[in-house]
Design an enzyme around this catalytic site. Structure first.
Site, mmCIF file in Angstrom:
data_model
loop_
_atom_site.group_PDB
_atom_site.id
_atom_site.type_symbol
_atom_site.label_atom_id
_atom_site.label_comp_id
_atom_site.label_asym_id
_atom_site.label_seq_id
_atom_site.Cartn_x
_atom_site.Cartn_y
_atom_site.Cartn_z
ATOM 1 N N LYS A 46 0.834 -1.215 0.000
ATOM 2 C CA LYS A 46 0.000 0.000 0.000
ATOM 3 C C LYS A 46 0.872 1.271 0.000
ATOM 4 O O LYS A 46 0.626 2.217 -0.755
ATOM 5 C CB LYS A 46 -0.922 -0.010 1.230
ATOM 6 C CG LYS A 46 -1.638 1.294 1.494
ATOM 7 C CD LYS A 46 -2.698 1.608 0.472
ATOM 8 C CE LYS A 46 -3.183 3.037 0.636
ATOM 9 N NZ LYS A 46 -4.301 3.366 -0.244
ATOM 10 N N CYS A 77 -3.077 11.153 1.854
ATOM 11 C CA CYS A 77 -2.458 9.851 1.530
ATOM 12 C C CYS A 77 -1.095 10.042 0.887
ATOM 13 O O CYS A 77 -0.071 9.728 1.480
ATOM 14 C CB CYS A 77 -3.363 9.057 0.593
ATOM 15 S SG CYS A 77 -4.866 8.494 1.395
HETATM 16 N N1 LIG Z 1 -10.280 8.100 2.938
HETATM 17 C C1 LIG Z 1 -9.738 7.362 1.980
HETATM 18 O O1 LIG Z 1 -10.098 7.480 0.818
HETATM 19 C C2 LIG Z 1 -8.677 6.329 2.288
HETATM 20 C C3 LIG Z 1 -8.218 5.504 1.259
HETATM 21 C C4 LIG Z 1 -7.240 4.557 1.555
HETATM 22 C C5 LIG Z 1 -6.730 4.467 2.840
HETATM 23 N N2 LIG Z 1 -7.197 5.294 3.824
HETATM 24 C C6 LIG Z 1 -6.632 5.141 5.171
HETATM 25 O O2 LIG Z 1 -7.684 4.797 6.070
HETATM 26 C C7 LIG Z 1 -7.402 5.333 7.369
HETATM 27 C C8 LIG Z 1 -8.581 6.184 7.832
HETATM 28 O O3 LIG Z 1 -8.753 7.255 6.907
HETATM 29 P P1 LIG Z 1 -10.114 8.091 6.839
HETATM 30 O O4 LIG Z 1 -9.975 9.009 5.674
HETATM 31 O O5 LIG Z 1 -11.300 7.194 6.919
HETATM 32 O O6 LIG Z 1 -9.960 8.913 8.206
HETATM 33 P P2 LIG Z 1 -11.078 9.750 8.973
HETATM 34 O O7 LIG Z 1 -10.334 10.647 9.890
HETATM 35 O O8 LIG Z 1 -12.065 10.303 8.029
HETATM 36 O O9 LIG Z 1 -11.872 8.642 9.826
HETATM 37 C C9 LIG Z 1 -11.273 7.900 10.850
HETATM 38 C C10 LIG Z 1 -12.335 7.506 11.894
HETATM 39 O O10 LIG Z 1 -11.690 6.825 12.956
HETATM 40 C C11 LIG Z 1 -12.350 7.146 14.156
HETATM 41 N N3 LIG Z 1 -11.475 6.832 15.272
HETATM 42 C C12 LIG Z 1 -10.321 7.458 15.632
HETATM 43 N N4 LIG Z 1 -9.790 6.843 16.709
HETATM 44 C C13 LIG Z 1 -10.596 5.826 17.038
HETATM 45 C C14 LIG Z 1 -10.589 4.833 18.061
HETATM 46 N N5 LIG Z 1 -9.622 4.773 18.965
HETATM 47 N N6 LIG Z 1 -11.599 3.944 18.094
HETATM 48 C C15 LIG Z 1 -12.582 3.990 17.182
HETATM 49 N N7 LIG Z 1 -12.650 4.893 16.183
HETATM 50 C C16 LIG Z 1 -11.676 5.813 16.126
HETATM 51 C C17 LIG Z 1 -12.637 8.619 13.992
HETATM 52 O O11 LIG Z 1 -13.666 9.017 14.858
HETATM 53 C C18 LIG Z 1 -13.054 8.700 12.515
HETATM 54 O O12 LIG Z 1 -14.446 8.483 12.394
HETATM 55 C C19 LIG Z 1 -6.093 6.121 7.233
HETATM 56 O O13 LIG Z 1 -5.021 5.279 7.590
HETATM 57 C C20 LIG Z 1 -6.047 6.421 5.745
HETATM 58 O O14 LIG Z 1 -4.727 6.625 5.298
HETATM 59 C C21 LIG Z 1 -8.165 6.211 3.573
#
Ligand SMILES: NC(=O)c1ccc[n+]([C@@H]2O[C@H](COP(=O)([O-])OP(=O)(O)OC[C@H]3O[C@@H](n4cnc5c(N)ncnc54)[C@H](O)[C@@H]3O)[C@@H](O)[C@H]2O)c1
Length: 400
Positions: free
Chosen positions: A165, A219
């Site tokens: 990734k 990202c």
């Molecule tokens: N958004 C994308 O398109 C995408 C694509 C690929 C990878 N990712 C990866 O996915 C991960 C999350 O990204 P995102 O964009 O969804 O982030 P985001 O900040 O939008 O959402 C993360 C969620 O995690 C929750 N959270 C935080 N700590 C927590 C805990 N201890 N227990 C339970 N919930 C908790 C938050 O409340 C939030 O709702 C990151 O590592 C990101 O790099 C995201």
């Protein structure tokens, strides 16, 4: 639904109405846990795993044996193994995969690759990499994804999946850095980078990306640092690419300074902005030297046709421009938002205006994002303005 994503709202509503989805702030017991929490970096680009750790520590007391815990967050190499160790510290009664033998709890990494805007398609159609701490862990996690993924499911070990990734995003970052470095070289040689790239791309095995004002989003601008942090001696090109892309906003600011000087409205900038001289013949609306310049910044999002401002170089450039030059009037144009983000709203010399108003008022027009709305602007509407086109869209129109 706080997230703007086609068809997600309906899917969530249906799942809730059918009783398939509930939300809670208390960690429940489950047979499968998906961890998809933020993985930012801190300080000197060191990975910040505190959210992953907090989620793990919430899950640990619930485990009874037989569960599968899957990390979906984009994570530094070794994170899945660390989750195993963290659980083991809290639950010495359980056998975890890093200890060898047959574990009580299975752990795997399955990175997410969906493209915002197409999530409800790609979550089903994309291929998935599933990396287990043991082959059995990978198989147990893959069982879940086989229930909804139409793409191929590739099984591997956890660290390889983590690296796969990060490699995808570093590949993109290095390729963008190559285009950005070409832009710097072509500027120095006074040749047109867009034309050079377009000609090079006629080669059947060359496909160079387009330069821009920097790399944004949470990202591509973040994940390569996890590789650099894991192997600082080896990741020389990946680090250089990050630094090249991070330096782009400053280059754009220098070009804006040159455009302001050429507009003959440098007075509002004071001496600090530029000393490259002006040519008042080419000034646009407004005409007297010594009057604060008006600059239109077209686009704040981190890429075209979205409303996401996270880690956006366009936003950073607009903020710096306004903060460093309080006498300049900055007209921000972002058709995808209805109000300025707090960082810009706090600056007294920034307004959010329509494209038309910006083009009418500004002497200097800075194109930062290639939104469709800006691609529709004709060169005639820009006549008499000093242009800084970081995406090459008007240059392409001039050539076409
Ligand atoms: N958004 C994308 O398109 C995408 C694509 C690929 C990878 N990712 C990866 O996915 C991960 C999350 O990204 P995102 O964009 O969804 O982030 P985001 O900040 O939008 O959402 C993360 C969620 O995690 C929750 N959270 C935080 N700590 C927590 C805990 N201890 N227990 C339970 N919930 C908790 C938050 O409340 C939030 O709702 C990151 O590592 C990101 O790099 C995201």
């Amino acid at each position: 639904m706080p997230i703007v994503e086609p068809n997600l709202d309906e899917a969530i509503l249906e799942a809730v109405e059918r009783g398939l989805l509930t939300a809670t702030t208390e960690m429940p017991h489950a047979s499968v846990y998906l961890i998809a929490v933020p993985t930012p970096f801190r300080g000197d680009h060191e990975p910040d795993l505190r959210h992953v750790r907090a989620a793990t520590e919430a899950i640990a007391p619930q485990l009874r044996g037989g569960e599968v815990v899957i990390l979906e967050s984009t994570s530094p190499p070794g994170t899945t193994e660390r989750i195993s160790e963290w659980i083991s510290d809290l639950r010495p009664d359980l056998k975890l995969p890093h200890m060898g033998g047959i574990p009580d709890v299975h752990l795997a990494h399955c990175p997410e690759r969906v493209l915002p805007g197409r999530i409800m398609v790609e979550i089903f159609t994309n291929d998935r990499v599933v990396g287990g701490l043991t082959p059995e862990c990978a198989e147990r996690a893959a069982e879940l994804y086989r229930t909804f993924v139409a793409g191929e499911i590739v099984l591997t070990d956890a660290t390889s999946a983590e690296m796969a990734k990060l490699t995808e995003n570093a590949f993109r970052d290095v390729n963008i850095a190559f285009a950005n470095e070409l832009a710097e070289i072509c500027d120095h040689l006074e040749v047109d980078v867009w034309e050079v790239i377009s000609m090079a791309n006629h080669h059947p095995r060359v496909n160079i990306l387009q330069p821009g004002p920097g790399v944004g989003g949470h990202c591509i601008a973040v994940d390569p640092w996890f590789i650099v942090s894991a192997a600082p001696e080896q990741a020389r090109l990946i680090r250089a690419a990050r630094e090249t892309n991070d330096a782009r906003p400053r280059t754009v600011l220098t070009k804006v300074a040159e455009a302001v000087a050429a507009s003959g409205h440098s007075g509002g900038f004071g001496d600090s902005f530029s000393d490259s001289g002006g040519d008042s013949d080419s000034a646009g609306a407004g005409d007297s030297d010594g009057v604060g310049v008006t600059i239109a910044c077209l686009g704040l999002a981190f890429k075209a046709d979205i409303d996401d401002l996270r880690e956006s170089p366009a936003l950073a450039i607009t903020e710096t421009l306004a903060a460093e030059h309080p006498d300049a009037r900055i007209l921000a144009v972002e058709p995808h938002v209805s109000r300025l983000p707090a960082t810009l709203a706090a600056l007294p010399n920034v307004e959010l205006v329509s494209t038309q108003e910006a083009l009418r008022e500004a002497q200097v027009v800075v194109l930062l994002v290639d939104h469709a709305a800006f691609r529709a602007i004709s060169l005639g509407e820009l006549r008499g303005r000093q242009l800084v086109d970081t995406r090459g869209i008007w240059r392409r129109e001039a050539v076409a």
